[in-house]
Design a protein around this motif. Structure first.
Motif, PDB file in Angstrom:
ATOM      1  N   VAL A   1     -24.172  21.515 137.893  1.00 20.75           N
ATOM      2  CA  VAL A   1     -23.214  20.705 137.133  1.00 20.75           C
ATOM      3  C   VAL A   1     -23.778  19.311 136.888  1.00 20.75           C
ATOM      4  O   VAL A   1     -24.667  18.861 137.602  1.00 20.75           O
ATOM      5  CB  VAL A   1     -21.864  20.575 137.882  1.00 20.75           C
ATOM      6  N   SER A   2     -23.234  18.669 135.886  1.00 21.73           N
ATOM      7  CA  SER A   2     -23.508  17.251 135.648  1.00 21.73           C
ATOM      8  C   SER A   2     -22.253  16.490 136.046  1.00 21.73           C
ATOM      9  O   SER A   2     -21.147  16.984 135.882  1.00 21.73           O
ATOM     10  CB  SER A   2     -23.808  16.996 134.171  1.00 21.73           C
ATOM     11  N   CYS A   3     -22.440  15.294 136.550  1.00 21.84           N
ATOM     12  CA  CYS A   3     -21.305  14.502 137.012  1.00 21.84           C
ATOM     13  C   CYS A   3     -21.023  13.347 136.071  1.00 21.84           C
ATOM     14  O   CYS A   3     -21.908  12.871 135.366  1.00 21.84           O
ATOM     15  CB  CYS A   3     -21.588  13.976 138.420  1.00 21.84           C
ATOM     16  N   ASP A   4     -19.796  12.887 136.113  1.00 26.76           N
ATOM     17  CA  ASP A   4     -19.404  11.727 135.323  1.00 26.76           C
ATOM     18  C   ASP A   4     -20.077  10.477 135.868  1.00 26.76           C
ATOM     19  O   ASP A   4     -20.415  10.390 137.048  1.00 26.76           O
ATOM     20  CB  ASP A   4     -17.888  11.535 135.358  1.00 26.76           C
ATOM     21  N   VAL A   5     -20.233   9.506 134.986  1.00 29.59           N
ATOM     22  CA  VAL A   5     -20.833   8.219 135.332  1.00 29.59           C
ATOM     23  C   VAL A   5     -19.709   7.195 135.436  1.00 29.59           C
ATOM     24  O   VAL A   5     -18.779   7.190 134.632  1.00 29.59           O
ATOM     25  CB  VAL A   5     -21.859   7.808 134.254  1.00 29.59           C
ATOM     26  N   VAL A   6     -19.813   6.322 136.445  1.00 28.08           N
ATOM     27  CA  VAL A   6     -18.845   5.246 136.604  1.00 28.08           C
ATOM     28  C   VAL A   6     -19.567   3.924 136.377  1.00 28.08           C
ATOM     29  O   VAL A   6     -20.704   3.742 136.811  1.00 28.08           O
ATOM     30  CB  VAL A   6     -18.150   5.306 137.991  1.00 28.08           C
ATOM     31  N   GLU A   7     -18.922   3.040 135.665  1.00 30.25           N
ATOM     32  CA  GLU A   7     -19.499   1.740 135.343  1.00 30.25           C
ATOM     33  C   GLU A   7     -19.500   0.831 136.574  1.00 30.25           C
ATOM     34  O   GLU A   7     -18.558   0.863 137.373  1.00 30.25           O
ATOM     35  CB  GLU A   7     -18.691   1.059 134.232  1.00 30.25           C
ATOM     36  N   PRO A   8     -20.520  -0.016 136.713  1.00 31.51           N
ATOM     37  CA  PRO A   8     -20.534  -0.967 137.820  1.00 31.51           C
ATOM     38  C   PRO A   8     -19.271  -1.831 137.880  1.00 31.51           C
ATOM     39  O   PRO A   8     -18.779  -2.124 138.967  1.00 31.51           O
ATOM     40  CB  PRO A   8     -21.780  -1.815 137.551  1.00 31.51           C
ATOM     41  N   ALA A   9     -18.733  -2.225 136.734  1.00 32.53           N
ATOM     42  CA  ALA A   9     -17.531  -3.066 136.720  1.00 32.53           C
ATOM     43  C   ALA A   9     -16.345  -2.364 137.379  1.00 32.53           C
ATOM     44  O   ALA A   9     -15.528  -3.009 138.050  1.00 32.53           O
ATOM     45  CB  ALA A   9     -17.170  -3.460 135.289  1.00 32.53           C
ATOM     46  N   GLU A  10     -16.258  -1.056 137.214  1.00 32.70           N
ATOM     47  CA  GLU A  10     -15.173  -0.301 137.836  1.00 32.70           C
ATOM     48  C   GLU A  10     -15.345  -0.279 139.354  1.00 32.70           C
ATOM     49  O   GLU A  10     -14.390  -0.489 140.102  1.00 32.70           O
ATOM     50  CB  GLU A  10     -15.146   1.132 137.282  1.00 32.70           C
ATOM     51  N   VAL A  11     -16.578  -0.047 139.822  1.00 32.05           N
ATOM     52  CA  VAL A  11     -16.860  -0.037 141.262  1.00 32.05           C
ATOM     53  C   VAL A  11     -16.633  -1.437 141.838  1.00 32.05           C
ATOM     54  O   VAL A  11     -16.069  -1.585 142.928  1.00 32.05           O
ATOM     55  CB  VAL A  11     -18.288   0.473 141.543  1.00 32.05           C
ATOM     56  N   TYR A  12     -17.042  -2.463 141.114  1.00 33.69           N
ATOM     57  CA  TYR A  12     -16.818  -3.843 141.550  1.00 33.69           C
ATOM     58  C   TYR A  12     -15.325  -4.083 141.771  1.00 33.69           C
ATOM     59  O   TYR A  12     -14.910  -4.663 142.773  1.00 33.69           O
ATOM     60  CB  TYR A  12     -17.387  -4.810 140.517  1.00 33.69           C
ATOM     61  N   LYS A  13     -14.516  -3.625 140.827  1.00 44.45           N
ATOM     62  CA  LYS A  13     -13.063  -3.771 140.929  1.00 44.45           C
ATOM     63  C   LYS A  13     -12.536  -3.061 142.182  1.00 44.45           C
ATOM     64  O   LYS A  13     -11.724  -3.616 142.922  1.00 44.45           O
ATOM     65  CB  LYS A  13     -12.384  -3.221 139.668  1.00 44.45           C
ATOM     66  N   TRP A  14     -13.005  -1.832 142.442  1.00 44.90           N
ATOM     67  CA  TRP A  14     -12.574  -1.093 143.643  1.00 44.90           C
ATOM     68  C   TRP A  14     -12.934  -1.869 144.904  1.00 44.90           C
ATOM     69  O   TRP A  14     -12.131  -1.956 145.832  1.00 44.90           O
ATOM     70  CB  TRP A  14     -13.221   0.282 143.710  1.00 44.90           C
ATOM     71  N   LEU A  15     -14.158  -2.409 144.938  1.00 43.01           N
ATOM     72  CA  LEU A  15     -14.609  -3.153 146.119  1.00 43.01           C
ATOM     73  C   LEU A  15     -13.775  -4.419 146.330  1.00 43.01           C
ATOM     74  O   LEU A  15     -13.407  -4.751 147.458  1.00 43.01           O
ATOM     75  CB  LEU A  15     -16.092  -3.506 145.998  1.00 43.01           C
TER      76      LEU A  15
ATOM     77  N   LYS B   1     -30.437  -1.096 140.792  1.00 42.26           N
ATOM     78  CA  LYS B   1     -31.089  -2.084 139.918  1.00 42.26           C
ATOM     79  C   LYS B   1     -30.108  -2.613 138.879  1.00 42.26           C
ATOM     80  O   LYS B   1     -30.091  -3.813 138.589  1.00 42.26           O
ATOM     81  CB  LYS B   1     -32.312  -1.470 139.240  1.00 42.26           C
ATOM     82  N   GLY B   2     -29.285  -1.738 138.316  1.00 37.71           N
ATOM     83  CA  GLY B   2     -28.276  -2.164 137.354  1.00 37.71           C
ATOM     84  C   GLY B   2     -27.238  -3.067 137.998  1.00 37.71           C
ATOM     85  O   GLY B   2     -26.805  -4.059 137.413  1.00 37.71           O
ATOM     86  N   TRP B   3     -26.853  -2.711 139.235  1.00 34.63           N
ATOM     87  CA  TRP B   3     -25.894  -3.535 139.977  1.00 34.63           C
ATOM     88  C   TRP B   3     -26.480  -4.928 140.219  1.00 34.63           C
ATOM     89  O   TRP B   3     -25.834  -5.939 139.978  1.00 34.63           O
ATOM     90  CB  TRP B   3     -25.556  -2.868 141.309  1.00 34.63           C
ATOM     91  N   GLN B   4     -27.709  -4.949 140.692  1.00 33.89           N
ATOM     92  CA  GLN B   4     -28.361  -6.220 141.019  1.00 33.89           C
ATOM     93  C   GLN B   4     -28.538  -7.077 139.761  1.00 33.89           C
ATOM     94  O   GLN B   4     -28.325  -8.284 139.801  1.00 33.89           O
ATOM     95  CB  GLN B   4     -29.706  -5.957 141.705  1.00 33.89           C
TER      96      GLN B   4
ATOM     97  N   THR C   1     -26.659  -7.035 137.098  1.00 36.77           N
ATOM     98  CA  THR C   1     -25.349  -7.500 136.655  1.00 36.77           C
ATOM     99  C   THR C   1     -24.723  -8.504 137.614  1.00 36.77           C
ATOM    100  O   THR C   1     -24.170  -9.518 137.197  1.00 36.77           O
ATOM    101  CB  THR C   1     -24.390  -6.298 136.481  1.00 36.77           C
ATOM    102  N   TYR C   2     -24.830  -8.242 138.920  1.00 32.28           N
ATOM    103  CA  TYR C   2     -24.090  -9.033 139.908  1.00 32.28           C
ATOM    104  C   TYR C   2     -24.959  -9.930 140.784  1.00 32.28           C
ATOM    105  O   TYR C   2     -24.427 -10.689 141.595  1.00 32.28           O
ATOM    106  CB  TYR C   2     -23.207  -8.119 140.762  1.00 32.28           C
ATOM    107  N   ASN C   3     -26.271  -9.853 140.664  1.00 37.63           N
ATOM    108  CA  ASN C   3     -27.197 -10.770 141.319  1.00 37.63           C
ATOM    109  C   ASN C   3     -26.847 -11.049 142.785  1.00 37.63           C
ATOM    110  O   ASN C   3     -26.674 -12.192 143.190  1.00 37.63           O
ATOM    111  CB  ASN C   3     -27.279 -12.072 140.525  1.00 37.63           C
TER     112      ASN C   3
END
Length: 153
Positions: free
Chosen positions: A16-30, A129-132, A134-136
């Protein structure tokens, strides 16, 4: 190439392939979890599947389960996540080109095989790398800024 790398490469790809979640969404959850307090239950779990490169830092609340050994740990991860009330398991590696999506797929395959409909495997878009980028360093545990600087020429 060591034994674990060979063994990892011999595991069949996920079906299967899985859905992708945006870093902004994970940031909000955190941020929501942080505001609720450390003892608050969360319905997501971040799984960092990098082997050595996690030493430059890992996204807050992540657990490190290297891709090379994840396949064998799927059942244990599921059991622990189920007991904790986790609904979303978010996988990431360096850039989420191979290891993160592969582990997420293996986990989703496992969820499907046991008839689990309330839990879902997701892939963090862009990986660490994308997280870093975006959010440094924000919401990164054990962050080593030197690990993410470009070498001077």
């Amino acid at each position: 190439m060591d034994f674990s790398t060979r063994q990892y490469e011999e595991i069949p790809p996920p079906s299967v392939s899985c859905d992708v979640v945006e870093p902004a969404e994970v940031y909000k959850w955190l941020e929501q979890h942080k505001a609720a307090g450390e003892d608050a239950q969360k319905d997501f779990q971040l799984v960092d599947v990098r082997l050595n490169e996690w030493e430059g830092g890992t996204i807050a609340t992540s657990i490190n389960l290297p891709a090379q050994s994840f396949y064998q740990a799927r059942e244990m991860v599921y059991t622990l996540a189920k007991q904790a009330g986790v609904k979303k398991v978010v996988f990431y590696c360096g850039s989420c080109g191979t290891r993160g999506p592969k582990c997420a797929g293996w986990f989703q395959d496992y969820l499907d095989s046991v008839g689990e409909a309330e839990m879902k495997a997701l892939i963090l878009k862009g990986g660490f790398k994308g997280w870093q980028k975006t959010y440094n360093g924000q919401l990164v545990e054990a962050c080593d800024p030197d690990a993410w600087r470009s070498p001077s020429t």
